[in-house]
Design a protein around this motif. Structure first.
Motif, PDB file in Angstrom:
ATOM      1  N   ILE A  15       0.836  -1.202   0.000  1.00 57.08           N
ATOM      2  CA  ILE A  15       0.000   0.000   0.000  1.00 57.08           C
ATOM      3  C   ILE A  15       0.868   1.248   0.000  1.00 57.08           C
ATOM      4  O   ILE A  15       0.559   2.244  -0.668  1.00 57.08           O
ATOM      5  N   LEU A  16       1.971   1.212   0.734  1.00 59.92           N
ATOM      6  CA  LEU A  16       2.840   2.378   0.857  1.00 59.92           C
ATOM      7  C   LEU A  16       3.494   2.755  -0.478  1.00 59.92           C
ATOM      8  O   LEU A  16       3.984   3.873  -0.643  1.00 59.92           O
ATOM      9  N   GLU A  17       3.482   1.822  -1.435  1.00 59.69           N
ATOM     10  CA  GLU A  17       4.038   2.123  -2.756  1.00 59.69           C
ATOM     11  C   GLU A  17       3.202   3.167  -3.490  1.00 59.69           C
ATOM     12  O   GLU A  17       3.690   3.832  -4.404  1.00 59.69           O
ATOM     13  N   GLU A  23      -2.758   8.947   0.406  1.00 55.98           N
ATOM     14  CA  GLU A  23      -2.580  10.027   1.370  1.00 55.98           C
ATOM     15  C   GLU A  23      -3.541  11.176   1.061  1.00 55.98           C
ATOM     16  O   GLU A  23      -4.145  11.773   1.957  1.00 55.98           O
ATOM     17  N   ALA A  24      -3.708  11.473  -0.216  1.00 52.27           N
ATOM     18  CA  ALA A  24      -4.618  12.545  -0.630  1.00 52.27           C
ATOM     19  C   ALA A  24      -6.056  12.197  -0.278  1.00 52.27           C
ATOM     20  O   ALA A  24      -6.844  13.064   0.127  1.00 52.27           O
ATOM     21  N   THR A  25      -6.426  10.925  -0.409  1.00 56.27           N
ATOM     22  CA  THR A  25      -7.777  10.494  -0.062  1.00 56.27           C
ATOM     23  C   THR A  25      -8.060  10.727   1.408  1.00 56.27           C
ATOM     24  O   THR A  25      -9.114  11.250   1.786  1.00 56.27           O
ATOM     25  N   TYR A  26      -7.106  10.356   2.258  1.00 58.77           N
ATOM     26  CA  TYR A  26      -7.313  10.536   3.698  1.00 58.77           C
ATOM     27  C   TYR A  26      -7.400  12.013   4.060  1.00 58.77           C
ATOM     28  O   TYR A  26      -8.253  12.424   4.839  1.00 58.77           O
ATOM     29  N   LYS A  27      -6.510  12.823   3.510  1.00 49.43           N
ATOM     30  CA  LYS A  27      -6.489  14.245   3.849  1.00 49.43           C
ATOM     31  C   LYS A  27      -7.803  14.923   3.450  1.00 49.43           C
ATOM     32  O   LYS A  27      -8.283  15.835   4.137  1.00 49.43           O
ATOM     33  N   LEU A  83      -2.398   4.271   4.796  1.00 47.27           N
ATOM     34  CA  LEU A  83      -3.230   3.096   5.062  1.00 47.27           C
ATOM     35  C   LEU A  83      -4.704   3.485   5.166  1.00 47.27           C
ATOM     36  O   LEU A  83      -5.575   2.821   4.588  1.00 47.27           O
ATOM     37  N   ALA A  84      -4.993   4.568   5.893  1.00 51.59           N
ATOM     38  CA  ALA A  84      -6.375   5.022   6.042  1.00 51.59           C
ATOM     39  C   ALA A  84      -6.966   5.382   4.681  1.00 51.59           C
ATOM     40  O   ALA A  84      -8.114   5.026   4.373  1.00 51.59           O
ATOM     41  N   GLY A  85      -6.185   6.080   3.858  1.00 55.25           N
ATOM     42  CA  GLY A  85      -6.653   6.443   2.526  1.00 55.25           C
ATOM     43  C   GLY A  85      -6.973   5.227   1.686  1.00 55.25           C
ATOM     44  O   GLY A  85      -7.964   5.200   0.939  1.00 55.25           O
TER      45      GLY A  85
END
Length: 283
Positions: A15-17, A23-27, A83-85
């Motif tokens: 996922i971190l790849e 990250e944008a989704t979570y923010k 991960l949240a995103g």
């Protein structure tokens, strides 16, 4: 809460790849929540000029039902946001990131102290507070925050504990230790809290029974808390990747602006994703 899991950085490395995407989704989701939190203490005063904790907590530390509660160290926030995103975008799950609520602890405490405990402003950069009053505010805000986190854990179906050197700092006397009082409180809560079986799983069990007739960093002192986490199930990278590969085409929409308007449809989608995770990991 129904199930608890431990994950590591290795578990979610796939996922971190895709960091920038998730990250944008979570923010985006975090910003929606952030705009709902107000900053006006006067509205929380009772006729006797007491703080109305019930209304204050509803706005500053709102609680509701989530599919997954993410417990982690603030030092790992960048990875947790990714991960949240992912869980939001690809799995359609309602996700609560615990440090999101921590961020308002200092803000609320500062507002209370500035309103009720400020003695004088020595210069442009420093403020003096009444010691006893500041301690009293700190105690109350901590209790309010902790009770909110416990309620969210109780209302979440599953918890993911991000097990890293930042969250578990060391081990002695054969017990893992953490320097985070929040992590300690959260994991202890998951250990002692009632286990709530989701209704869809209860219905499935009843159906099968009928069918088959079966059954903050400090400058000085540092506190260290023991951490009992053996009740949480480890998820290794292989099992987590199996879950990632599980079809999620129908689970890409999230509640709010991104989620379906049909609450029952949303719950079924999220339930299917979590059931698949339980099936892969096992008991």
């Amino acid at each position: 809460m129904y199930r608890g899991f431990k994950i590591t950085k290795e578990t979610i490395e796939k996922i971190l790849e895709n960091k920038s995407t998730y990250e944008a989704t979570y923010k985006k989701e975090a910003e929606i929540i952030r705009t709902d939190i107000k900053n006006n203490l006067e509205k929380y005063l009772t006729p006797d000029n007491d703080i109305d904790v019930e209304n204050l907590r509803k706005e500053w530390f709102p609680t509701k039902e989530y599919d997954i509660f993410l417990s982690h160290s603030h030092g790992d926030i960048d990875e947790i946001e990714v991960l949240a995103g992912y869980l939001i975008k690809e799995k359609g799950l309602r996700v609560f990131v615990d440090s999101f609520i921590w961020g308002y602890y200092d803000v609320l405490l500062k507002d209370l102290n500035n309103t009720y405990n400020k003695i004088q402003k020595n210069d442009l950069f420093s403020v003096t507070y009444n010691h006893n009053g500041a301690n009293w505010c700190c105690s109350n805000v901590t209790i309010i925050l902790n009770s909110a986190l416990q309620e969210i854990i109780d209302n979440s179906e599953a918890i993911f504990f991000y097990n890293t050197p930042n969250s578990i700092t060391h081990n002695y006397n054969n017990k893992d230790r953490t320097k985070s009082p929040w992590i300690f409180s959260e994991i202890e809560t998951t250990r002692i809290i009632r286990k709530k079986i989701p209704q869809r799983i209860k219905d499935l069990c009843e159906s099968e029974k009928r069918e088959f007739s079966k059954d903050y960093k400090m400058n000085s002192i540092s506190f260290v808390y023991w951490l009992e986490h053996n009740h949480l199930t480890d998820i290794d990278k292989n099992n987590f990747n199996k879950w990632i590969e599980y079809d999620s085409q129908n689970n890409r929409q999230y509640f709010g602006n991104l989620y379906s308007d049909d609450l029952m449809v949303n719950k079924r989608k999220a339930g299917a994703q979590l059931d698949r995770l339980y099936e892969i990991v096992g008991e």
